[in-house]
Design an enzyme around this catalytic site. Structure first.
Site, PDB file in Angstrom:
ATOM      1  N   LYS A 207       0.856  -1.183   0.000  1.00  0.00           N
ATOM      2  CA  LYS A 207       0.000   0.000   0.000  1.00  0.00           C
ATOM      3  C   LYS A 207       0.889   1.228   0.000  1.00  0.00           C
ATOM      4  O   LYS A 207       1.964   1.228   0.615  1.00  0.00           O
ATOM      5  CB  LYS A 207      -0.906   0.029   1.239  1.00  0.00           C
ATOM      6  CG  LYS A 207      -1.692   1.333   1.409  1.00  0.00           C
ATOM      7  CD  LYS A 207      -2.445   1.406   2.725  1.00  0.00           C
ATOM      8  CE  LYS A 207      -3.100   2.775   2.916  1.00  0.00           C
ATOM      9  NZ  LYS A 207      -3.847   2.882   4.178  1.00  0.00           N
ATOM     10  N   GLU A 254      -8.254  11.799  13.018  1.00  0.00           N
ATOM     11  CA  GLU A 254      -7.454  10.629  13.389  1.00  0.00           C
ATOM     12  C   GLU A 254      -6.468  10.941  14.514  1.00  0.00           C
ATOM     13  O   GLU A 254      -5.568  11.772  14.351  1.00  0.00           O
ATOM     14  CB  GLU A 254      -6.686  10.104  12.176  1.00  0.00           C
ATOM     15  CG  GLU A 254      -5.866   8.867  12.461  1.00  0.00           C
ATOM     16  CD  GLU A 254      -5.207   8.292  11.228  1.00  0.00           C
ATOM     17  OE1 GLU A 254      -4.476   7.293  11.364  1.00  0.00           O
ATOM     18  OE2 GLU A 254      -5.417   8.836  10.127  1.00  0.00           O
ATOM     19  N   GLU A 298      -6.850  -2.073   2.703  1.00  0.00           N
ATOM     20  CA  GLU A 298      -6.213  -0.808   3.060  1.00  0.00           C
ATOM     21  C   GLU A 298      -6.267  -0.585   4.565  1.00  0.00           C
ATOM     22  O   GLU A 298      -5.288  -0.154   5.188  1.00  0.00           O
ATOM     23  CB  GLU A 298      -6.917   0.334   2.316  1.00  0.00           C
ATOM     24  CG  GLU A 298      -6.358   1.699   2.609  1.00  0.00           C
ATOM     25  CD  GLU A 298      -7.166   2.810   1.947  1.00  0.00           C
ATOM     26  OE1 GLU A 298      -6.957   3.977   2.347  1.00  0.00           O
ATOM     27  OE2 GLU A 298      -8.003   2.523   1.067  1.00  0.00           O
TER      28      GLU A 298
END
Length: 452
Positions: A207, A254, A298
């Site tokens: 990724k 986040e 992901e």
């Protein structure tokens, strides 16, 4: 809030600080901080504005508690050779008054020097403000901590607080506007994604996060921008950090990590869908996000990295068995929360060092993806997708600098990134990046919008 009302607010705050200093001085000389409680029926964001040269900070996490600080009591900036361990050692050498934390930020790649638009900033920024206000959610009272200059008298303090609050000194419209590089168009963004997909197919990465930016003119005052972000994104950490007359502004969904009493909490946030136009469509999109193999890959890359990275630092660590869906005004994300009990002596910076940058902002494997991004992004990320937060005696919290912008002299650079895994589609990723740019476009009043 009008200019007149804003100045009246600052004048009133200054008068109360000077009065408290005078009362303390009447009892005898003291180097202790001036502490007081003042009526304050507005957001602390009302003290923030763009045209400020003194370092300043504003913070409003999801709890709704606010913090505002300005001026420098202590500063700690990283040089080109410093690393996480140097930062930790230098913090240990400093003593701050009780109740005064460090505020600061670290860049996306601690090994890389700030370049381009970030060149005026050091490699890492931390400071403890001389004037510090806190205000609990729904409260009409602010707690004030002020550190006057050594040996100051009442006149010195009045002039000092006037400078810190920029009373009569906000307008700097003649400041030269920066010339930022032109942002990437859809073709160049697609080229970067295709290059990343080749790296993934060849097995070098599983990724990688590909980011882009847009530029534009800011048309909204900073206090209004911060209050708008707080109202539209109440579950995000809204913050702003000023250094050398430039601002980093964000509404981050986040948390990188928080550490309190040896308990560590971490958010794993990856996998994105748009919000629906109706409740029914919104729920359908959320269900599709949870069921999507692409988004689950992901997301799992982030969870796996976090668990593996922090396990050696913990007596125990665990993740939620299944991701939940966190809904923001512009998008919805997959989120898994990780909690643990840290080994004795392990603090916030130890956790951040092993976690940052996570696959949510870099990719996987971590080191290879970080190096790839730094080498191939095409522009310096600097503090975009770095981390901002507070630190005090090994504890504190860091949030990832997402949904963010860099503002200098009325011009802004707005950032957005997308996690690329096998199956990623450039058109879909462009559309996702547009959704992620929306919070800062709306808050700053930046009008430019382009399509593939």
């Amino acid at each position: 809030m009008s200019v007149t009302a804003r100045e009246a607010l600052r004048q009133s705050l200054m008068a109360r600080i000077v009065e408290a200093f005078s009362e303390r001085s009447a009892r005898g000389p003291s180097d202790a901080p001036v502490r007081l409680r003042v009526p304050f029926d507005r957001s602390l964001a009302s003290l923030a504005h763009w045209h400020r040269w003194e370092p300043a900070v504003y913070s409003r996490p999801p709890s709704g508690d606010e913090r505002f600080g300005v001026g420098v009591y202590r500063r700690l900036v990283a040089s080109s050779d410093d690393d996480w361990e140097d930062l930790k050692a230098r913090f240990a050498e400093e003593q701050l008054p009780p109740g005064l934390p460090w505020f600061g930020a670290v860049p996306f790649d601690f090994r890389a020097l700030p370049l381009g638009m970030w060149a005026a900033w050091p490699k890492s920024i931390w400071f403890a403000p001389r004037l510090y206000l806190t205000k609990a959610a729904s409260s009409d009272v602010a707690e004030v901590l002020y550190l006057p200059p050594r040996g100051a008298d009442e006149m010195d303090v009045r002039a000092d607080v006037m400078d810190l609050l920029d009373i009569h000194g906000e307008d700097q419209s003649s400041e030269e506007r920066p010339a930022f590089e032109a942002p990437e168009d859809f073709r160049r963004f697609t080229d970067k994604i295709q290059r990343a997909l080749r790296e993934i197919r060849q097995g070098r990465l599983s990724k990688v996060v590909v980011a882009r930016y847009v530029t534009g003119h800011v048309t909204r005052p900073l206090d209004e921008a911060l209050e708008l972000l707080a109202s539209r994104y109440p579950d995000s950490h809204v913050f702003a950090l000023s250094w050398q007359g430039r601002w980093l502004v964000a509404a981050s969904p986040e948390r990188l990590c928080s550490v309190h009493a040896r308990t560590v909490e971490i958010d794993c946030l990856a996998g994105t869908a748009r919000r629906g136009r109706s409740d029914e469509e919104d729920q359908q999109l959320a269900a599709e996000l949870v069921a999507s193999a692409k988004h689950r890959r992901e997301h799992q890359a982030v969870v796996d990295h976090v668990l593996q990275a922090v396990a050696p630092l913990c007596e125990r660590v665990e993740a939620q068995p299944e991701p939940s869906v966190v809904k923001l005004a512009n998008v919805q994300h997959l989120r898994t929360q990780v909690t643990g009990r840290l080994n004795p002596g392990v603090g916030l910076l130890d956790v951040a060092k092993t976690l940052h940058p996570t696959p949510a902002v870099a990719g996987a494997p971590q080191r290879e993806a970080t190096s790839y991004v730094t080498a191939h992004e095409g522009w310096p990320r600097g503090y975009y997708s770095g981390a901002f937060g507070t630190y005090a005696e090994g504890e504190g919290q860091l949030d990832v600098c997402l949904r963010s912008a860099f503002v200098a002299a009325g011009e802004a650079v707005l950032f957005a990134g997308c996690g690329i895994v096998e199956g990623s589609d450039p058109v879909a990723e462009w559309e996702e990046s547009e959704l992620k740019l929306r919070p800062m476009r709306e808050a700053l009043g930046v009008q430019e919008e382009v399509g593939p």
